[in-house]
Design a protein around this motif. Sequence first.
Motif, PDB file in Angstrom:
ATOM      1  N   SER A  36      28.527  22.931 -73.465  1.00  0.00           N
ATOM      2  CA  SER A  36      29.319  22.753 -72.243  1.00  0.00           C
ATOM      3  C   SER A  36      29.761  21.305 -72.145  1.00  0.00           C
ATOM      4  CB  SER A  36      28.497  23.122 -71.004  1.00  0.00           C
ATOM      5  OG  SER A  36      28.121  24.490 -71.040  1.00  0.00           O
ATOM      6  N   CYS A  37      30.937  21.079 -71.579  1.00  0.00           N
ATOM      7  CA  CYS A  37      31.475  19.720 -71.477  1.00  0.00           C
ATOM      8  C   CYS A  37      32.187  19.541 -70.143  1.00  0.00           C
ATOM      9  CB  CYS A  37      32.450  19.455 -72.623  1.00  0.00           C
ATOM     10  SG  CYS A  37      33.237  17.824 -72.559  1.00  0.00           S
ATOM     11  N   VAL A  38      31.942  18.388 -69.507  1.00  0.00           N
ATOM     12  CA  VAL A  38      32.685  17.968 -68.329  1.00  0.00           C
ATOM     13  C   VAL A  38      33.167  16.545 -68.588  1.00  0.00           C
ATOM     14  CG1 VAL A  38      32.527  17.318 -65.897  1.00  0.00           C
ATOM     15  CG2 VAL A  38      31.452  19.433 -66.693  1.00  0.00           C
ATOM     16  N   ALA A  58      18.548  21.297 -67.785  1.00  0.00           N
ATOM     17  CA  ALA A  58      18.229  20.073 -67.041  1.00  0.00           C
ATOM     18  C   ALA A  58      19.459  19.172 -67.074  1.00  0.00           C
ATOM     19  CB  ALA A  58      17.014  19.375 -67.643  1.00  0.00           C
ATOM     20  N   ASP A  59      20.492  19.592 -66.359  1.00  0.00           N
ATOM     21  CA  ASP A  59      21.834  18.993 -66.509  1.00  0.00           C
ATOM     22  C   ASP A  59      22.304  18.265 -65.263  1.00  0.00           C
ATOM     23  OD1 ASP A  59      22.037  21.280 -64.973  1.00  0.00           O
ATOM     24  OD2 ASP A  59      23.839  22.038 -65.958  1.00  0.00           O
ATOM     25  N   CYS A  60      21.433  17.407 -64.691  1.00  0.00           N
ATOM     26  CA  CYS A  60      21.794  16.741 -63.438  1.00  0.00           C
ATOM     27  C   CYS A  60      22.980  15.799 -63.611  1.00  0.00           C
ATOM     28  CB  CYS A  60      20.595  16.008 -62.853  1.00  0.00           C
ATOM     29  SG  CYS A  60      19.823  14.784 -63.946  1.00  0.00           S
ATOM     30  N   LEU A  61      23.125  15.167 -64.759  1.00  0.00           N
ATOM     31  CA  LEU A  61      24.238  14.237 -64.951  1.00  0.00           C
ATOM     32  C   LEU A  61      25.560  14.980 -65.097  1.00  0.00           C
ATOM     33  CD1 LEU A  61      22.384  11.777 -67.305  1.00  0.00           C
ATOM     34  CD2 LEU A  61      23.269  11.219 -65.030  1.00  0.00           C
ATOM     35  N   LEU A  62      25.564  16.065 -65.859  1.00  0.00           N
ATOM     36  CA  LEU A  62      26.793  16.865 -65.973  1.00  0.00           C
ATOM     37  C   LEU A  62      27.198  17.422 -64.614  1.00  0.00           C
ATOM     38  CD1 LEU A  62      27.929  19.249 -68.730  1.00  0.00           C
ATOM     39  CD2 LEU A  62      27.753  20.154 -66.408  1.00  0.00           C
ATOM     40  N   ARG A  63      26.242  17.932 -63.857  1.00  0.00           N
ATOM     41  CA  ARG A  63      26.538  18.456 -62.513  1.00  0.00           C
ATOM     42  C   ARG A  63      27.062  17.352 -61.598  1.00  0.00           C
ATOM     43  NH1 ARG A  63      24.111  23.552 -61.105  1.00  0.00           N
ATOM     44  NH2 ARG A  63      23.079  24.472 -62.928  1.00  0.00           N
ATOM     45  N   SER A  64      26.497  16.153 -61.737  1.00  0.00           N
ATOM     46  CA  SER A  64      26.958  15.027 -60.922  1.00  0.00           C
ATOM     47  C   SER A  64      28.388  14.649 -61.290  1.00  0.00           C
ATOM     48  CB  SER A  64      26.026  13.836 -61.111  1.00  0.00           C
ATOM     49  OG  SER A  64      24.708  14.148 -60.688  1.00  0.00           O
ATOM     50  N   GLY A  95      31.246  14.805 -58.702  1.00  0.00           N
ATOM     51  CA  GLY A  95      31.690  13.471 -58.313  1.00  0.00           C
ATOM     52  C   GLY A  95      30.679  12.694 -57.513  1.00  0.00           C
ATOM     53  N   VAL A  96      29.510  13.268 -57.282  1.00  0.00           N
ATOM     54  CA  VAL A  96      28.417  12.602 -56.555  1.00  0.00           C
ATOM     55  C   VAL A  96      27.095  13.039 -57.191  1.00  0.00           C
ATOM     56  CG1 VAL A  96      29.642  12.457 -54.336  1.00  0.00           C
ATOM     57  CG2 VAL A  96      28.293  14.493 -54.882  1.00  0.00           C
ATOM     58  N   PRO A  97      26.016  12.262 -57.027  1.00  0.00           N
ATOM     59  CA  PRO A  97      24.735  12.674 -57.593  1.00  0.00           C
ATOM     60  C   PRO A  97      24.350  14.078 -57.131  1.00  0.00           C
ATOM     61  CG  PRO A  97      24.596  10.414 -56.863  1.00  0.00           C
ATOM     62  CD  PRO A  97      25.931  10.931 -56.379  1.00  0.00           C
ATOM     63  N   THR A  98      24.067  14.941 -58.090  1.00  0.00           N
ATOM     64  CA  THR A  98      23.795  16.348 -57.810  1.00  0.00           C
ATOM     65  C   THR A  98      22.597  16.790 -58.641  1.00  0.00           C
ATOM     66  OG1 THR A  98      26.148  16.751 -57.400  1.00  0.00           O
ATOM     67  CG2 THR A  98      24.766  18.673 -57.859  1.00  0.00           C
ATOM     68  N   ALA A  99      21.629  17.415 -57.994  1.00  0.00           N
ATOM     69  CA  ALA A  99      20.406  17.819 -58.681  1.00  0.00           C
ATOM     70  C   ALA A  99      20.621  19.081 -59.501  1.00  0.00           C
ATOM     71  CB  ALA A  99      19.288  18.049 -57.666  1.00  0.00           C
ATOM     72  N   ALA A 100      19.870  19.189 -60.574  1.00  0.00           N
ATOM     73  CA  ALA A 100      19.828  20.424 -61.359  1.00  0.00           C
ATOM     74  C   ALA A 100      18.735  21.313 -60.777  1.00  0.00           C
ATOM     75  CB  ALA A 100      19.533  20.115 -62.822  1.00  0.00           C
ATOM     76  N   ILE A 114      26.519   3.221 -62.981  1.00  0.00           N
ATOM     77  CA  ILE A 114      27.128   2.782 -64.243  1.00  0.00           C
ATOM     78  C   ILE A 114      27.869   3.927 -64.918  1.00  0.00           C
ATOM     79  CG2 ILE A 114      26.683   1.815 -66.530  1.00  0.00           C
ATOM     80  CD1 ILE A 114      26.140  -0.137 -64.199  1.00  0.00           C
ATOM     81  N   LEU A 115      27.215   5.067 -65.061  1.00  0.00           N
ATOM     82  CA  LEU A 115      27.785   6.171 -65.834  1.00  0.00           C
ATOM     83  C   LEU A 115      28.979   6.818 -65.137  1.00  0.00           C
ATOM     84  CD1 LEU A 115      24.471   7.820 -67.074  1.00  0.00           C
ATOM     85  CD2 LEU A 115      26.065   6.408 -68.399  1.00  0.00           C
ATOM     86  N   SER A 116      28.980   6.823 -63.824  1.00  0.00           N
ATOM     87  CA  SER A 116      30.090   7.456 -63.114  1.00  0.00           C
ATOM     88  C   SER A 116      31.401   6.717 -63.335  1.00  0.00           C
ATOM     89  CB  SER A 116      29.782   7.549 -61.613  1.00  0.00           C
ATOM     90  OG  SER A 116      29.656   6.250 -61.047  1.00  0.00           O
ATOM     91  N   ALA A 117      31.320   5.449 -63.711  1.00  0.00           N
ATOM     92  CA  ALA A 117      32.521   4.666 -63.990  1.00  0.00           C
ATOM     93  C   ALA A 117      32.676   4.322 -65.464  1.00  0.00           C
ATOM     94  CB  ALA A 117      32.492   3.362 -63.179  1.00  0.00           C
ATOM     95  N   GLY A 118      31.606   4.523 -66.266  1.00  0.00           N
ATOM     96  CA  GLY A 118      31.638   4.058 -67.637  1.00  0.00           C
ATOM     97  C   GLY A 118      31.521   5.101 -68.723  1.00  0.00           C
ATOM     98  N   ALA A 119      31.112   6.321 -68.381  1.00  0.00           N
ATOM     99  CA  ALA A 119      30.955   7.376 -69.389  1.00  0.00           C
ATOM    100  C   ALA A 119      32.211   8.230 -69.448  1.00  0.00           C
ATOM    101  CB  ALA A 119      29.748   8.249 -69.075  1.00  0.00           C
ATOM    102  N   ASP A 120      32.616   8.599 -70.654  1.00  0.00           N
ATOM    103  CA  ASP A 120      33.820   9.407 -70.837  1.00  0.00           C
ATOM    104  C   ASP A 120      33.581  10.888 -70.586  1.00  0.00           C
ATOM    105  OD1 ASP A 120      36.056   7.587 -72.332  1.00  0.00           O
ATOM    106  OD2 ASP A 120      34.039   6.954 -72.883  1.00  0.00           O
ATOM    107  N   ALA A 121      32.404  11.392 -71.013  1.00  0.00           N
ATOM    108  CA  ALA A 121      32.165  12.830 -70.928  1.00  0.00           C
ATOM    109  C   ALA A 121      30.672  13.100 -70.879  1.00  0.00           C
ATOM    110  CB  ALA A 121      32.794  13.555 -72.119  1.00  0.00           C
ATOM    111  N   PHE A 122      30.342  14.312 -70.405  1.00  0.00           N
ATOM    112  CA  PHE A 122      28.965  14.771 -70.280  1.00  0.00           C
ATOM    113  C   PHE A 122      28.874  16.147 -70.936  1.00  0.00           C
ATOM    114  CE2 PHE A 122      29.977  11.832 -66.968  1.00  0.00           C
ATOM    115  CZ  PHE A 122      28.850  11.052 -66.781  1.00  0.00           C
ATOM    116  N   LEU A 123      27.920  16.309 -71.850  1.00  0.00           N
ATOM    117  CA  LEU A 123      27.738  17.564 -72.564  1.00  0.00           C
ATOM    118  C   LEU A 123      26.352  18.124 -72.287  1.00  0.00           C
ATOM    119  CD1 LEU A 123      29.017  16.623 -76.167  1.00  0.00           C
ATOM    120  CD2 LEU A 123      30.372  17.394 -74.222  1.00  0.00           C
ATOM    121  N   THR A 124      26.201  19.437 -72.490  1.00  0.00           N
ATOM    122  CA  THR A 124      24.872  20.047 -72.518  1.00  0.00           C
ATOM    123  C   THR A 124      24.724  20.855 -73.789  1.00  0.00           C
ATOM    124  OG1 THR A 124      25.521  22.058 -71.321  1.00  0.00           O
ATOM    125  CG2 THR A 124      24.733  20.205 -70.005  1.00  0.00           C
TER     126      THR A 124
END
Length: 416
Positions: free
Chosen positions: A10-12, A275-281, A285-290, A313-323
């Motif tokens: 999965s990718c966001v 355990a995909d809290c970062l992808l969900r966030s 667009g905001v911190p979201t729990a898995a 940092i990651l919300s402005a600096g990461a290109d993509a989130f995978l699971t």
Amino acid sequence: MTLSITGPLSCVFNRRPVRARLYDWQGHQFKLSLEAVATALGEIERWPGYAVTPLLELPGMAAQAGLGRIFYKDEGERFGLGSFKALGGAYAVLRLLQQAVASRLGSSPDSAALAAGAHRDIVSAMTVTCATDGNHGRSVAWGARTFGCACVIYVHEGVSPGRRDAIAAYGAVVREVAGTYDDAVRKADADAREHGWHIVSDTSYDGYVEIPRNVMQGYGVVADEVMRQMPSGVRPTHVFVQGGVGGLAASLCAWFWEKQGVEAPVFVVVEPQRADCLLRSAEAGVPTAAPGALDTIMAGLACGEVSLIAWDILSAGADAFLTVSDAAAADTMRMLAAAPFGDQPIVSGESAVAGLAGALLAAQDPKLRSALKLDERSLILFVGTEGATDPLLYQKIVGSSPEEVKGRGVRWRAAT
């Protein structure tokens, strides 16, 4: 032979403009900075047993995946603790004890003085504590024993006996908490408040920032070492790194962003499906729990809530989130151990391989390959964040003991 990594993937993609401004925008340099990493390195490189961990190149795997070069930073022997976490938890313990001594005496001792027993009257009265999936707690316990304070570590019910025993071996009291990692975090926080203990957590939350920042500054040593180890003139075009609460990912992202600016590599964070809290966030667009039990073999990444500093940092600096799936992690562990493409065999724990699994799966998916700009010119950096921190589980998954795989690696080096 072909790559045998099992999906799904999965990718966001980050919904915000990525690294649209210089790193010092919105005060990021006050969260994590190259200057603070240099301070951490100056302390850590004086610790007994410090050695730069290997940066391995895997040309056979790169060719098989249709990629330019693959570099694998192997953290499996870091300070004998088995993971990169040794750089973070122990460093944060040191900083905490230094500050305690300075507040009493007006000057801060260095790590050598504390390790030799200086100011034991002050530090021995202190107790550090945290919740852990295994590796961070081991680092905190090692730091506590090294620098002279007491330690209580909380584990959730999914932490294996092998990882609990490894923590207790450093003199820590280990307590089990029913539920998930995040339940253990809350219990450690409550007990610390009751007993006057000091929390040394690798995740930050409202009102708790300074110590997790120190943990993450210690992690920045990994990036600093990597760029000193890279061949002359070579820079990674991509970094794929494990998620968890986001501490390591944010530390590396901040380092490359501040150091290289607009030339920073494409940055991708990879988590377990369960355990995909970062992808969900990223999706919200905001911190979201898995939700759920966070049941994954990637125990070090079984985190349901993001670290707030990391998310900034990651919300402005990461290109993509995978699971990736547990099956993909197991396949990648076996492939690294078997080295079917002629590369050096590598002992990699379950939580060490998510980034590599995600990149290999993405490279096989035409749409993701194009979207992530993966091609025959790509130079990809991975951090193998742990070795076989649970040897029995490793052997169950891989089919060989860590010692057997290491032996094949020795023979490989002799042959090449």
